[in-house]
Motif scaffolding. Structure first.
Motif, PDB file in Angstrom:
ATOM      1  N   LEU A 263       0.833  -1.207   0.000  1.00  0.00           N
ATOM      2  CA  LEU A 263       0.000   0.000   0.000  1.00  0.00           C
ATOM      3  C   LEU A 263       0.866   1.256   0.000  1.00  0.00           C
ATOM      4  O   LEU A 263       0.579   2.231  -0.706  1.00  0.00           O
ATOM      5  N   ALA A 264       1.946   1.234   0.767  1.00  0.00           N
ATOM      6  CA  ALA A 264       2.851   2.390   0.810  1.00  0.00           C
ATOM      7  C   ALA A 264       3.469   2.642  -0.563  1.00  0.00           C
ATOM      8  O   ALA A 264       3.611   3.801  -0.995  1.00  0.00           O
ATOM      9  N   ALA A 265       3.796   1.551  -1.269  1.00  0.00           N
ATOM     10  CA  ALA A 265       4.377   1.694  -2.602  1.00  0.00           C
ATOM     11  C   ALA A 265       3.383   2.297  -3.589  1.00  0.00           C
ATOM     12  O   ALA A 265       3.775   2.913  -4.588  1.00  0.00           O
ATOM     13  N   LEU A 266       2.090   2.129  -3.300  1.00  0.00           N
ATOM     14  CA  LEU A 266       1.036   2.686  -4.151  1.00  0.00           C
ATOM     15  C   LEU A 266       0.561   4.047  -3.644  1.00  0.00           C
ATOM     16  O   LEU A 266      -0.436   4.582  -4.141  1.00  0.00           O
ATOM     17  N   ASP A 267       1.269   4.586  -2.655  1.00  0.00           N
ATOM     18  CA  ASP A 267       0.919   5.886  -2.049  1.00  0.00           C
ATOM     19  C   ASP A 267      -0.458   5.866  -1.393  1.00  0.00           C
ATOM     20  O   ASP A 267      -1.172   6.872  -1.384  1.00  0.00           O
ATOM     21  N   GLU A 269      -2.160   5.646   2.088  1.00  0.00           N
ATOM     22  CA  GLU A 269      -1.735   5.861   3.465  1.00  0.00           C
ATOM     23  C   GLU A 269      -2.583   5.064   4.452  1.00  0.00           C
ATOM     24  O   GLU A 269      -3.818   5.072   4.392  1.00  0.00           O
ATOM     25  N   VAL A 270      -1.900   4.374   5.370  1.00  0.00           N
ATOM     26  CA  VAL A 270      -2.560   3.603   6.436  1.00  0.00           C
ATOM     27  C   VAL A 270      -2.363   4.352   7.757  1.00  0.00           C
ATOM     28  O   VAL A 270      -1.246   4.728   8.093  1.00  0.00           O
ATOM     29  N   PRO A 271      -3.439   4.647   8.507  1.00  0.00           N
ATOM     30  CA  PRO A 271      -4.835   4.250   8.289  1.00  0.00           C
ATOM     31  C   PRO A 271      -5.703   5.335   7.654  1.00  0.00           C
ATOM     32  O   PRO A 271      -6.914   5.173   7.572  1.00  0.00           O
ATOM     33  N   LYS A 272      -5.108   6.443   7.216  1.00  0.00           N
ATOM     34  CA  LYS A 272      -5.904   7.563   6.699  1.00  0.00           C
ATOM     35  C   LYS A 272      -6.767   7.149   5.520  1.00  0.00           C
ATOM     36  O   LYS A 272      -7.951   7.516   5.439  1.00  0.00           O
ATOM     37  N   SER A 273      -6.179   6.406   4.590  1.00  0.00           N
ATOM     38  CA  SER A 273      -6.912   6.026   3.375  1.00  0.00           C
ATOM     39  C   SER A 273      -7.304   4.561   3.351  1.00  0.00           C
ATOM     40  O   SER A 273      -8.117   4.149   2.504  1.00  0.00           O
ATOM     41  N   PHE A 274      -6.726   3.758   4.242  1.00  0.00           N
ATOM     42  CA  PHE A 274      -6.986   2.308   4.221  1.00  0.00           C
ATOM     43  C   PHE A 274      -6.643   1.721   5.585  1.00  0.00           C
ATOM     44  O   PHE A 274      -5.652   2.120   6.208  1.00  0.00           O
ATOM     45  N   SER A 275      -7.469   0.782   6.052  1.00  0.00           N
ATOM     46  CA  SER A 275      -7.237   0.136   7.347  1.00  0.00           C
ATOM     47  C   SER A 275      -6.812  -1.318   7.154  1.00  0.00           C
ATOM     48  O   SER A 275      -7.323  -2.014   6.266  1.00  0.00           O
ATOM     49  N   VAL A 276      -5.888  -1.771   8.007  1.00  0.00           N
ATOM     50  CA  VAL A 276      -5.353  -3.137   7.911  1.00  0.00           C
ATOM     51  C   VAL A 276      -5.402  -3.799   9.284  1.00  0.00           C
ATOM     52  O   VAL A 276      -5.011  -3.204  10.295  1.00  0.00           O
ATOM     53  N   VAL A 277      -5.871  -5.062   9.296  1.00  0.00           N
ATOM     54  CA  VAL A 277      -5.899  -5.876  10.509  1.00  0.00           C
ATOM     55  C   VAL A 277      -5.140  -7.164  10.234  1.00  0.00           C
ATOM     56  O   VAL A 277      -5.301  -7.777   9.173  1.00  0.00           O
ATOM     57  N   GLY A 278      -4.302  -7.585  11.172  1.00  0.00           N
ATOM     58  CA  GLY A 278      -3.584  -8.850  11.046  1.00  0.00           C
ATOM     59  C   GLY A 278      -4.165  -9.906  11.961  1.00  0.00           C
ATOM     60  O   GLY A 278      -5.193  -9.708  12.614  1.00  0.00           O
ATOM     61  N   CYS A 279      -3.498 -11.053  12.017  1.00  0.00           N
ATOM     62  CA  CYS A 279      -3.857 -12.136  12.940  1.00  0.00           C
ATOM     63  C   CYS A 279      -2.567 -12.734  13.511  1.00  0.00           C
ATOM     64  O   CYS A 279      -1.582 -12.872  12.777  1.00  0.00           O
ATOM     65  N   ASP A 280      -2.599 -13.067  14.772  1.00  0.00           N
ATOM     66  CA  ASP A 280      -1.554 -13.763  15.539  1.00  0.00           C
ATOM     67  C   ASP A 280      -0.882 -12.863  16.566  1.00  0.00           C
ATOM     68  O   ASP A 280      -0.410 -13.335  17.583  1.00  0.00           O
ATOM     69  N   ASP A 281      -0.763 -11.568  16.297  1.00  0.00           N
ATOM     70  CA  ASP A 281      -0.125 -10.624  17.221  1.00  0.00           C
ATOM     71  C   ASP A 281       1.315 -11.008  17.536  1.00  0.00           C
ATOM     72  O   ASP A 281       1.740 -11.062  18.693  1.00  0.00           O
TER      73      ASP A 281
END
Length: 345
Positions: A263-267, A269-281
């Motif tokens: 996402l950063a390579a595509l400009d 911005e997280v989380p302003k323009s897109f939100s991401v959630v992972g699993c496992d912590d």
């Protein structure tokens, strides 16, 4: 005759301590010394402690080969994981090894690299040298797993097969909480970046995403990241952005980290323009921004699995034990309000 290589003792014979010497110095029998290393659960903690303290003082090391020949016990267990490079596994491996160490056992570690044929090969190599097996996120088919369970005590981690002892990390509640969190932030169109099709964890997480999204009237698409890795997550970014979704839940933290890089390579911005959630912590606090993720108790899984294996090896209950570990959502900085779309004039 072997001589001491230490400069201060040059020319002095090196004497290898025997089990008889340990027994005499401990005030116990040779059989008790043997049990202190091979079957410590048969003795009191005080006796085991005293024998091992004397053994350390004398420099005595039990002969594993001789013990295997005389008792049929090798003093080894095997732990086979699906991808040793995935950050999920090191805490699990460390906890499993610690639990085995406490029982006087060595751990043979195998990495199947997500390949069932390689996993089968590893089992074949290990099974003649170990007293039990732990298969973590096994990619073997059920028939092969059941066959191996008839040959040695066996415990599964994150694989749900009836009649075989297993430890399951229940991430469904945490994933449902993640969908609820995104919905509360205004996201209506979400992607699930999926893992291996044969993975029990992937099936569980995908189903939890679908159920919670349907309940809340959200639209969900699935985007594959196979095998799950930083690179597959990064490469998925283009397809995800093109789909028009505003948030994504990744199969694991490594995929989520790769997705944020893409996402950063595509400009984007997280989380302003897109939100991401992972699993496992397992990476959450080390990413930028810090990753919102579902906590999966990987270390607890390793500890519990070896504990259940030891119980089987010592004549305890085997088979229908289904131990579940709960999960929860950890909110950090990679999730934010859904971006507001401007209407064209």
């Amino acid at each position: 005759m072997k001589r001491d290589s230490d400069g201060g003792g040059k020319g002095r014979p090196s004497i290898v301590p025997t089990i008889s010497q340990v027994a005499k110095a401990s005030g116990v029998s040779r059989a008790t010394v043997s049990r202190a290393f091979s079957r410590p659960e048969m003795l009191t903690e005080e006796t085991v402690r005293r024998v091992k303290e004397v053994a350390v003082k004398l420099g005595y090391v039990p002969n594993q080969v001789a013990r295997a020949l005389s008792t049929g016990r090798h003093g080894n267990v095997a732990l086979i994981v699906s991808d040793v490079a995935n950050p999920f596994f090191p805490p699990l491996i460390r906890a499993a090894q610690l639990r085995a160490d406490q029982a006087g056992l060595c751990v043979f570690l195998g990495n199947s690299d997500e390949d069932p044929a390689r996993e089968e090969l590893l089992v074949g190599r290990f099974i003649g040298q170990v007293e039990g097996l732990v298969l973590a996120s096994s990619r073997l088919d059920e028939e092969h797993i059941r066959r191996h369970a008839t040959r040695r005590p066996l415990v599964l981690i994150n694989r749900d097969i009836e009649g075989i002892t297993r430890v399951l990390i229940d991430t469904a509640p945490g994933v449902a909480a993640a969908i609820a969190h995104l919905a509360e932030l205004g996201h209506r169109h979400i992607a699930y970046v999926s893992g291996p099709t044969t993975s029990w964890s992937n099936q569980q997480r995908r189903n939890a995403v679908r159920r919670e999204a349907e309940k809340r009237g959200l639209k969900v698409i699935a985007v594959p990241a196979r095998p799950p890795s930083y690179d597959t997550g990064r490469l998925a970014a283009t397809q995800i952005v093109a789909s028009g979704v505003t948030a994504a839940i990744a199969f694991d933290d490594l995929v989520a980290q790769g997705l944020m890089a893409g996402l950063a390579a595509l400009d984007v911005e997280v989380p302003k323009s897109f939100s991401v959630v992972g699993c496992d912590d397992v990476l959450g606090e080390t990413t930028y921004p810090p990753l919102t993720t579902v906590s999966a108790r990987c270390a607890d899984a390793g500890d519990v699995a070896v504990g259940l294996l030891l119980s089987q090896m010592n004549g305890g209950v085997s088979g229908e034990i289904r131990h579940k570990l709960n999960s929860h959502l950890v909110i950090r900085a990679s999730t934010g309000p859904a971006p507001v779309k401007r209407r064209s004039r």
